[in-house]
Design a protein around this motif. Structure first.
Motif, mmCIF file in Angstrom:
data_model
loop_
_atom_site.group_PDB
_atom_site.id
_atom_site.type_symbol
_atom_site.label_atom_id
_atom_site.label_comp_id
_atom_site.label_asym_id
_atom_site.label_seq_id
_atom_site.Cartn_x
_atom_site.Cartn_y
_atom_site.Cartn_z
ATOM 1 N N GLY A 190 0.846 -1.186 0.000
ATOM 2 C CA GLY A 190 0.000 0.000 0.000
ATOM 3 C C GLY A 190 0.881 1.236 0.000
ATOM 4 O O GLY A 190 2.104 1.134 -0.102
ATOM 5 N N PRO A 191 0.274 2.408 0.127
ATOM 6 C CA PRO A 191 1.064 3.650 0.149
ATOM 7 C C PRO A 191 2.076 3.638 1.307
ATOM 8 O O PRO A 191 1.773 3.167 2.407
ATOM 9 C CB PRO A 191 0.025 4.739 0.363
ATOM 10 N N LEU A 192 3.268 4.156 1.036
ATOM 11 C CA LEU A 192 4.333 4.190 2.037
ATOM 12 C C LEU A 192 4.691 5.619 2.392
ATOM 13 O O LEU A 192 4.611 6.513 1.550
ATOM 14 C CB LEU A 192 5.593 3.499 1.504
ATOM 15 N N LYS A 193 5.128 5.807 3.627
ATOM 16 C CA LYS A 193 5.714 7.084 4.049
ATOM 17 C C LYS A 193 7.226 6.908 3.951
ATOM 18 O O LYS A 193 7.788 6.026 4.574
ATOM 19 C CB LYS A 193 5.285 7.415 5.481
ATOM 20 N N TYR A 194 7.866 7.741 3.146
ATOM 21 C CA TYR A 194 9.291 7.583 2.877
ATOM 22 C C TYR A 194 10.157 8.227 3.949
ATOM 23 O O TYR A 194 9.823 9.294 4.471
ATOM 24 C CB TYR A 194 9.659 8.209 1.523
ATOM 25 N N THR A 195 11.274 7.591 4.232
ATOM 26 C CA THR A 195 12.283 8.164 5.123
ATOM 27 C C THR A 195 13.040 9.243 4.355
ATOM 28 O O THR A 195 12.916 9.353 3.127
ATOM 29 C CB THR A 195 13.285 7.090 5.589
ATOM 30 N N ASP A 196 13.847 10.026 5.053
ATOM 31 C CA ASP A 196 14.653 11.043 4.378
ATOM 32 C C ASP A 196 15.597 10.400 3.363
ATOM 33 O O ASP A 196 15.790 10.917 2.262
ATOM 34 C CB ASP A 196 15.452 11.870 5.394
ATOM 35 N N ASP A 197 16.190 9.262 3.723
ATOM 36 C CA ASP A 197 17.089 8.540 2.821
ATOM 37 C C ASP A 197 16.337 8.089 1.565
ATOM 38 O O ASP A 197 16.859 8.201 0.449
ATOM 39 C CB ASP A 197 17.697 7.341 3.548
ATOM 40 N N GLU A 198 15.137 7.589 1.728
ATOM 41 C CA GLU A 198 14.339 7.144 0.581
ATOM 42 C C GLU A 198 13.934 8.320 -0.306
ATOM 43 O O GLU A 198 13.919 8.204 -1.532
ATOM 44 C CB GLU A 198 13.112 6.369 1.071
ATOM 45 N N LYS A 199 13.632 9.462 0.314
ATOM 46 C CA LYS A 199 13.310 10.657 -0.471
ATOM 47 C C LYS A 199 14.502 11.087 -1.314
ATOM 48 O O LYS A 199 14.352 11.444 -2.487
ATOM 49 C CB LYS A 199 12.888 11.802 0.450
ATOM 50 N N LYS A 200 15.721 11.029 -0.732
ATOM 51 C CA LYS A 200 16.934 11.355 -1.485
ATOM 52 C C LYS A 200 17.128 10.377 -2.642
ATOM 53 O O LYS A 200 17.533 10.767 -3.740
ATOM 54 C CB LYS A 200 18.163 11.311 -0.574
ATOM 55 N N LEU A 201 16.839 9.103 -2.401
ATOM 56 C CA LEU A 201 16.972 8.098 -3.449
ATOM 57 C C LEU A 201 15.991 8.370 -4.592
ATOM 58 O O LEU A 201 16.356 8.251 -5.767
ATOM 59 C CB LEU A 201 16.753 6.685 -2.894
ATOM 60 N N VAL A 202 14.771 8.747 -4.278
ATOM 61 C CA VAL A 202 13.775 9.047 -5.307
ATOM 62 C C VAL A 202 14.277 10.195 -6.192
ATOM 63 O O VAL A 202 14.205 10.118 -7.427
ATOM 64 C CB VAL A 202 12.400 9.385 -4.672
ATOM 65 N N VAL A 203 14.818 11.235 -5.580
ATOM 66 C CA VAL A 203 15.357 12.366 -6.341
ATOM 67 C C VAL A 203 16.561 11.913 -7.176
ATOM 68 O O VAL A 203 16.665 12.233 -8.362
ATOM 69 C CB VAL A 203 15.738 13.534 -5.397
ATOM 70 N N HIS A 204 17.455 11.149 -6.559
ATOM 71 C CA HIS A 204 18.649 10.640 -7.255
ATOM 72 C C HIS A 204 18.250 9.821 -8.490
ATOM 73 O O HIS A 204 18.804 10.018 -9.575
ATOM 74 C CB HIS A 204 19.476 9.781 -6.287
ATOM 75 N N ALA A 205 17.304 8.923 -8.330
ATOM 76 C CA ALA A 205 16.876 8.062 -9.441
ATOM 77 C C ALA A 205 16.247 8.884 -10.559
ATOM 78 O O ALA A 205 16.490 8.624 -11.742
ATOM 79 C CB ALA A 205 15.898 7.004 -8.935
ATOM 80 N N LEU A 206 15.473 9.882 -10.195
ATOM 81 C CA LEU A 206 14.805 10.710 -11.201
ATOM 82 C C LEU A 206 15.804 11.614 -11.931
ATOM 83 O O LEU A 206 15.818 11.671 -13.165
ATOM 84 C CB LEU A 206 13.704 11.546 -10.542
ATOM 85 N N VAL A 207 16.656 12.287 -11.171
ATOM 86 C CA VAL A 207 17.605 13.227 -11.764
ATOM 87 C C VAL A 207 18.666 12.505 -12.597
ATOM 88 O O VAL A 207 18.981 12.913 -13.714
ATOM 89 C CB VAL A 207 18.271 14.090 -10.661
ATOM 90 N N ASN A 208 19.225 11.428 -12.073
ATOM 91 C CA ASN A 208 20.358 10.767 -12.728
ATOM 92 C C ASN A 208 19.969 9.680 -13.721
ATOM 93 O O ASN A 208 20.751 9.376 -14.623
ATOM 94 C CB ASN A 208 21.304 10.189 -11.676
#
Length: 171
Positions: free
Chosen positions: A97-115
């Protein structure tokens, strides 16, 4: 001819075979599997069987700051490099189901999208959480499932430093 380690093609007088090392003979297309785990002197000796117009490819998971790390970072090696993070693989997902992301996971989401132009899903984050738990920690996870081509080397092998500190410095 042929054995379970060799395929022979008589019409082109060609052979495909698997071996741990080559001394002598000529190899026109060499693929070195798990190169980071092979002693560099064995690779060097096998490379001598490849002519100047031959083709060499390497594939490996990282194994610390060793000879393969040096080769990966050598800008004069003339290599075309490809890095494939775990989230490129569509099978690395767990229904959730929907997840609440940790700060590390939020950084990973940005990293994956940008790079990599990949928008991570909750199912991918659930897979990551499961594997981190299964492998008993982030260091073991990132060694087996790298997310970038620098921290993967730092997390594998026998690195004495805290990967989370190093990863934050690289970000």
């Amino acid at each position: 001819g042929g054995s379970k380690y060799e395929l022979y093609f008589p019409e082109s007088n060609s052979t495909i075979y698997t071996t741990l090392e080559v001394r002598g003979g000529t190899i026109h297309d060499l693929h070195v599997s798990e190169a980071a785990f092979i002693p560099p002197e064995r690779i060097r000796s096998t490379l001598q069987a490849v002519p100047l117009d031959g083709y060499v490819s390497y594939e490996t998971t990282p194994n610390g700051l060793n000879h393969f790390h040096d080769l990966w970072n050598d800008t004069n090696a003339g290599l075309e490099k490809f890095f494939f993070p775990w989230f490129f693989h569509p099978e690395y997902r767990i229904a959730t189901g929907p997840l609440k992301y940790t700060d590390d996971e939020k950084k990973l989401v940005v990293h994956a999208l940008v790079n990599y132009k990949v928008l991570l899903t909750d199912e991918q984050i659930a897979f990551r959480r499961f594997k981190i738990s299964e492998l008993r920690g982030f260091k073991n996870f990132i060694s087996e499932y790298p997310e970038d081509d620098q921290s993967c080397f730092l997390s594998s092998g026998s690195n004495p430093f805290d990967l989370s500190v190093l990863k934050n410095k690289l970000s």
